[in-house]
Design an enzyme around this catalytic site. Structure first.
Site, PDB file in Angstrom:
ATOM      1  N   HIS A   8     -31.934   5.031 -60.070  1.00  0.00           N
ATOM      2  CA  HIS A   8     -31.921   6.491 -59.973  1.00  0.00           C
ATOM      3  C   HIS A   8     -32.574   6.959 -58.674  1.00  0.00           C
ATOM      4  O   HIS A   8     -32.125   7.924 -58.057  1.00  0.00           O
ATOM      5  CB  HIS A   8     -32.653   7.105 -61.171  1.00  0.00           C
ATOM      6  CG  HIS A   8     -31.936   6.928 -62.469  1.00  0.00           C
ATOM      7  ND1 HIS A   8     -31.351   7.971 -63.154  1.00  0.00           N
ATOM      8  CD2 HIS A   8     -31.690   5.826 -63.213  1.00  0.00           C
ATOM      9  CE1 HIS A   8     -30.788   7.531 -64.260  1.00  0.00           C
ATOM     10  NE2 HIS A   8     -30.983   6.224 -64.318  1.00  0.00           N
ATOM     11  N   ASP A 107     -32.416  14.855 -62.215  1.00  0.00           N
ATOM     12  CA  ASP A 107     -31.755  13.692 -62.790  1.00  0.00           C
ATOM     13  C   ASP A 107     -31.089  14.067 -64.108  1.00  0.00           C
ATOM     14  O   ASP A 107     -31.497  15.017 -64.781  1.00  0.00           O
ATOM     15  CB  ASP A 107     -32.816  12.605 -63.019  1.00  0.00           C
ATOM     16  CG  ASP A 107     -32.223  11.261 -63.368  1.00  0.00           C
ATOM     17  OD1 ASP A 107     -31.963  10.483 -62.434  1.00  0.00           O
ATOM     18  OD2 ASP A 107     -32.023  10.985 -64.568  1.00  0.00           O
ATOM     19  N   GLN A 344     -30.451  -6.472 -50.638  1.00  0.00           N
ATOM     20  CA  GLN A 344     -29.069  -6.530 -51.107  1.00  0.00           C
ATOM     21  C   GLN A 344     -28.064  -5.984 -50.109  1.00  0.00           C
ATOM     22  O   GLN A 344     -27.037  -6.615 -49.840  1.00  0.00           O
ATOM     23  CB  GLN A 344     -28.954  -5.770 -52.436  1.00  0.00           C
ATOM     24  CG  GLN A 344     -27.536  -5.721 -52.998  1.00  0.00           C
ATOM     25  CD  GLN A 344     -27.520  -5.291 -54.440  1.00  0.00           C
ATOM     26  OE1 GLN A 344     -28.148  -5.923 -55.283  1.00  0.00           O
ATOM     27  NE2 GLN A 344     -26.801  -4.216 -54.746  1.00  0.00           N
ATOM     28  N   TRP A 362     -23.939   1.148 -60.706  1.00  0.00           N
ATOM     29  CA  TRP A 362     -23.081   1.928 -59.814  1.00  0.00           C
ATOM     30  C   TRP A 362     -23.474   1.791 -58.353  1.00  0.00           C
ATOM     31  O   TRP A 362     -22.616   1.744 -57.473  1.00  0.00           O
ATOM     32  CB  TRP A 362     -23.083   3.396 -60.239  1.00  0.00           C
ATOM     33  CG  TRP A 362     -22.024   4.231 -59.557  1.00  0.00           C
ATOM     34  CD1 TRP A 362     -22.219   5.336 -58.786  1.00  0.00           C
ATOM     35  CD2 TRP A 362     -20.613   4.029 -59.601  1.00  0.00           C
ATOM     36  NE1 TRP A 362     -21.024   5.841 -58.346  1.00  0.00           N
ATOM     37  CE2 TRP A 362     -20.010   5.062 -58.825  1.00  0.00           C
ATOM     38  CE3 TRP A 362     -19.783   3.088 -60.208  1.00  0.00           C
ATOM     39  CZ2 TRP A 362     -18.627   5.161 -58.651  1.00  0.00           C
ATOM     40  CZ3 TRP A 362     -18.398   3.186 -60.032  1.00  0.00           C
ATOM     41  CH2 TRP A 362     -17.845   4.215 -59.259  1.00  0.00           C
ATOM     42  N   ASN A 363     -24.770   1.683 -58.072  1.00  0.00           N
ATOM     43  CA  ASN A 363     -25.185   1.492 -56.682  1.00  0.00           C
ATOM     44  C   ASN A 363     -24.642   0.181 -56.128  1.00  0.00           C
ATOM     45  O   ASN A 363     -24.150   0.121 -54.993  1.00  0.00           O
ATOM     46  CB  ASN A 363     -26.715   1.507 -56.569  1.00  0.00           C
ATOM     47  CG  ASN A 363     -27.300   2.854 -56.917  1.00  0.00           C
ATOM     48  OD1 ASN A 363     -26.750   3.888 -56.576  1.00  0.00           O
ATOM     49  ND2 ASN A 363     -28.433   2.843 -57.604  1.00  0.00           N
ATOM     50  N   SER A 364     -24.718  -0.875 -56.926  1.00  0.00           N
ATOM     51  CA  SER A 364     -24.217  -2.178 -56.489  1.00  0.00           C
ATOM     52  C   SER A 364     -22.710  -2.147 -56.297  1.00  0.00           C
ATOM     53  O   SER A 364     -22.173  -2.731 -55.341  1.00  0.00           O
ATOM     54  CB  SER A 364     -24.596  -3.260 -57.505  1.00  0.00           C
ATOM     55  OG  SER A 364     -25.990  -3.461 -57.533  1.00  0.00           O
ATOM     56  N   GLU A 367     -22.030  -0.318 -53.016  1.00  0.00           N
ATOM     57  CA  GLU A 367     -22.421  -1.129 -51.865  1.00  0.00           C
ATOM     58  C   GLU A 367     -21.416  -2.241 -51.614  1.00  0.00           C
ATOM     59  O   GLU A 367     -21.085  -2.551 -50.460  1.00  0.00           O
ATOM     60  CB  GLU A 367     -23.826  -1.710 -52.099  1.00  0.00           C
ATOM     61  CG  GLU A 367     -24.921  -0.656 -52.029  1.00  0.00           C
ATOM     62  CD  GLU A 367     -26.234  -1.093 -52.645  1.00  0.00           C
ATOM     63  OE1 GLU A 367     -27.160  -0.258 -52.721  1.00  0.00           O
ATOM     64  OE2 GLU A 367     -26.331  -2.272 -53.050  1.00  0.00           O
ATOM     65  N   ALA A 382     -26.803  -0.311 -70.187  1.00  0.00           N
ATOM     66  CA  ALA A 382     -26.422   1.068 -69.843  1.00  0.00           C
ATOM     67  C   ALA A 382     -24.898   1.198 -69.795  1.00  0.00           C
ATOM     68  O   ALA A 382     -24.207   0.653 -70.652  1.00  0.00           O
ATOM     69  CB  ALA A 382     -27.083   1.507 -68.527  1.00  0.00           C
ATOM     70  N   GLU A 383     -24.375   1.915 -68.800  1.00  0.00           N
ATOM     71  CA  GLU A 383     -22.934   2.198 -68.764  1.00  0.00           C
ATOM     72  C   GLU A 383     -22.152   1.118 -68.017  1.00  0.00           C
ATOM     73  O   GLU A 383     -20.967   1.274 -67.763  1.00  0.00           O
ATOM     74  CB  GLU A 383     -22.697   3.570 -68.120  1.00  0.00           C
ATOM     75  CG  GLU A 383     -22.569   3.609 -66.609  1.00  0.00           C
ATOM     76  CD  GLU A 383     -23.837   3.284 -65.837  1.00  0.00           C
ATOM     77  OE1 GLU A 383     -23.790   3.296 -64.610  1.00  0.00           O
ATOM     78  OE2 GLU A 383     -24.897   3.015 -66.460  1.00  0.00           O
ATOM     79  N   GLN A 384     -22.804   0.018 -67.668  1.00  0.00           N
ATOM     80  CA  GLN A 384     -22.159  -0.967 -66.799  1.00  0.00           C
ATOM     81  C   GLN A 384     -20.904  -1.561 -67.429  1.00  0.00           C
ATOM     82  O   GLN A 384     -19.990  -1.957 -66.737  1.00  0.00           O
ATOM     83  CB  GLN A 384     -23.172  -2.065 -66.452  1.00  0.00           C
ATOM     84  CG  GLN A 384     -24.338  -1.528 -65.649  1.00  0.00           C
ATOM     85  CD  GLN A 384     -25.592  -2.344 -65.784  1.00  0.00           C
ATOM     86  OE1 GLN A 384     -25.576  -3.447 -66.327  1.00  0.00           O
ATOM     87  NE2 GLN A 384     -26.715  -1.830 -65.304  1.00  0.00           N
TER      88      GLN A 384
END
Length: 384
Positions: A8, A107, A344, A362-364, A367, A382-384
């Protein structure tokens, strides 16, 4: 004002930097803090790359003890929401001390800010740290909750979010698989309040998620909620990284590898494997003879998010302890094992990196897309 967890914090910090550098806006990053250490967060916020007009403003720390979280096994989202609820009791006085900002971006799990900002006449926006597809589900959940009596996982057909791809019930995030638990109640509470926002920032773009974005903007269901204005601001990813001594050593090793030869194995800031999964992954990497960089953490059988609150902490995290005997010797030269944390974005942008085994945070995902690295997906929580 990001919530707890680097997943986040990082995208909202990067958004704040863009507002300062490219739009000349003075930004105060309000930080929810606790008395628990997070070395990776500390490194991020002490970076020399932060622009001078971006000010870090920690909210008074929440003492995470038995008075706040009285059960050591409390789940991640409940822990986040309880800590946030305590932290935001100081929000009004902090905003007044800052001279009542022109707007607040908060957030998705800090919607208590809506009430404070309404009283102070401050427009409040939400930053969604996940995909447009999941944003559609968030906005649809209150309707689903009112229409369905049984558990969602017992529905005979996939869940049809209006205008979007169907969601198979066994693909639902854990927090929505049991409507009796506190995690679901917190989820529903915050998602039900999203229409109160002045607008929603989504870290995505039309070409990546055309179906979900078109639905949120044009489908009659979302119009009648009414859904706040949706602002697509993606892709926003981390641009610079502060390198430790171990990071530099890792990158020197990477420089010596052939182009597109390395698979990078890491599960974000919070992801952890079980003991059995970690052993099996080690054997798989060794027997494949595939070149790799692997960020190893202490495994846990209780959760897939074992380092969510203390990312980068290296205590008791010697990778040798959790790997098959002799693994590091047998893979020497072929693999590089890093304890707990690695740069990363720098690794994904390196010419020797050819694949990414990821938890699909989501960040990964963003990227990996930006750097053109194919993904092998292993969702954990989570939502992955």
């Amino acid at each position: 004002m990001p919530n707890l967890g680097l997943g986040h914090l990082i995208p909202q910090l990067e958004f704040a930097k863009l507002l300062v550098v490219h739009h000349g806006i003075h930004v105060s990053l309000l930080l929810i803090t606790t008395n628990e250490p997070s070395p990776a967060q500390d490194q991020l916020l002490s970076s020399s790359h932060l622009p001078p007009d971006l000010h870090i403003v920690p909210l008074p720390p929440v003492e995470v003890d038995k008075n706040i979280i009285n059960d050591g096994d409390v789940l991640v989202l409940t822990r986040i929401c309880v800590i946030t609820d305590h932290s935001l009791r100081s929000l009004k006085s902090v905003l007044i001390a800052l001279g009542k900002p022109n707007a607040l971006v908060t957030d998705i799990f800090a919607t208590q800010a809506f009430d404070v900002c309404k009283e102070l006449l401050i427009p409040t926006y939400v930053y969604v740290t996940t995909s447009a597809a999941f944003s559609a589900f968030m906005l649809y959940l209150p309707k689903l909750d009112s229409d369905v009596n049984c558990e969602f996982i017992d529905l005979p057909e996939p869940i049809q979010v209006p205008g979007c791809s169907p969601i198979r019930t066994h693909d639902l995030l854990d927090q929505a698989r049991n409507r009796k638990i506190d995690e679901y109640k917190w989820l529903l509470h915050h998602f039900s309040r999203l229409p109160l926002a002045s607008g929603i920032f989504v870290n995505s773009w039309k070409d990546l998620e055309p179906v979900s974005i078109k639905s949120i903007k044009e489908n009659p269901f979302f119009k009648q909620i009414p859904t706040p204005p949706i602002h697509l601001i993606g892709p926003i990813i981390k641009q610079e990284e502060t390198l430790s001594v171990v990071d530099v050593e890792c990158l020197k090793w990477l420089d010596k590898q052939p182009p597109d030869s390395i698979i990078f194995v890491t599960f974000g800031s919070g992801g952890t494997l079980s003991f059995e999964q970690q052993i099996e992954l080690a054997w798989g990497l060794e027997l494949s003879q595939q070149r790799f960089i692997w960020v190893v953490r202490k495994p846990t059988d209780s959760t897939g998010a074992g380092t969510f609150f203390n990312a980068g902490e290296a205590n008791e995290n010697d990778p040798k302890v959790y790997l098959p005997e002799g693994f590091l010797d047998r893979t020497q030269g072929v693999g590089f094992v890093v304890s707990s944390w690695a740069p990363q974005v720098t690794i994904l942008g390196h010419h020797s990196t050819g694949g990414f085994l990821s938890h699909c945070g989501w960040n990964s995902v963003l990227e990996s897309i930006v750097h053109g690295v194919p993904l092998v997906t292993w969702p954990l929580y989570a939502e992955q």
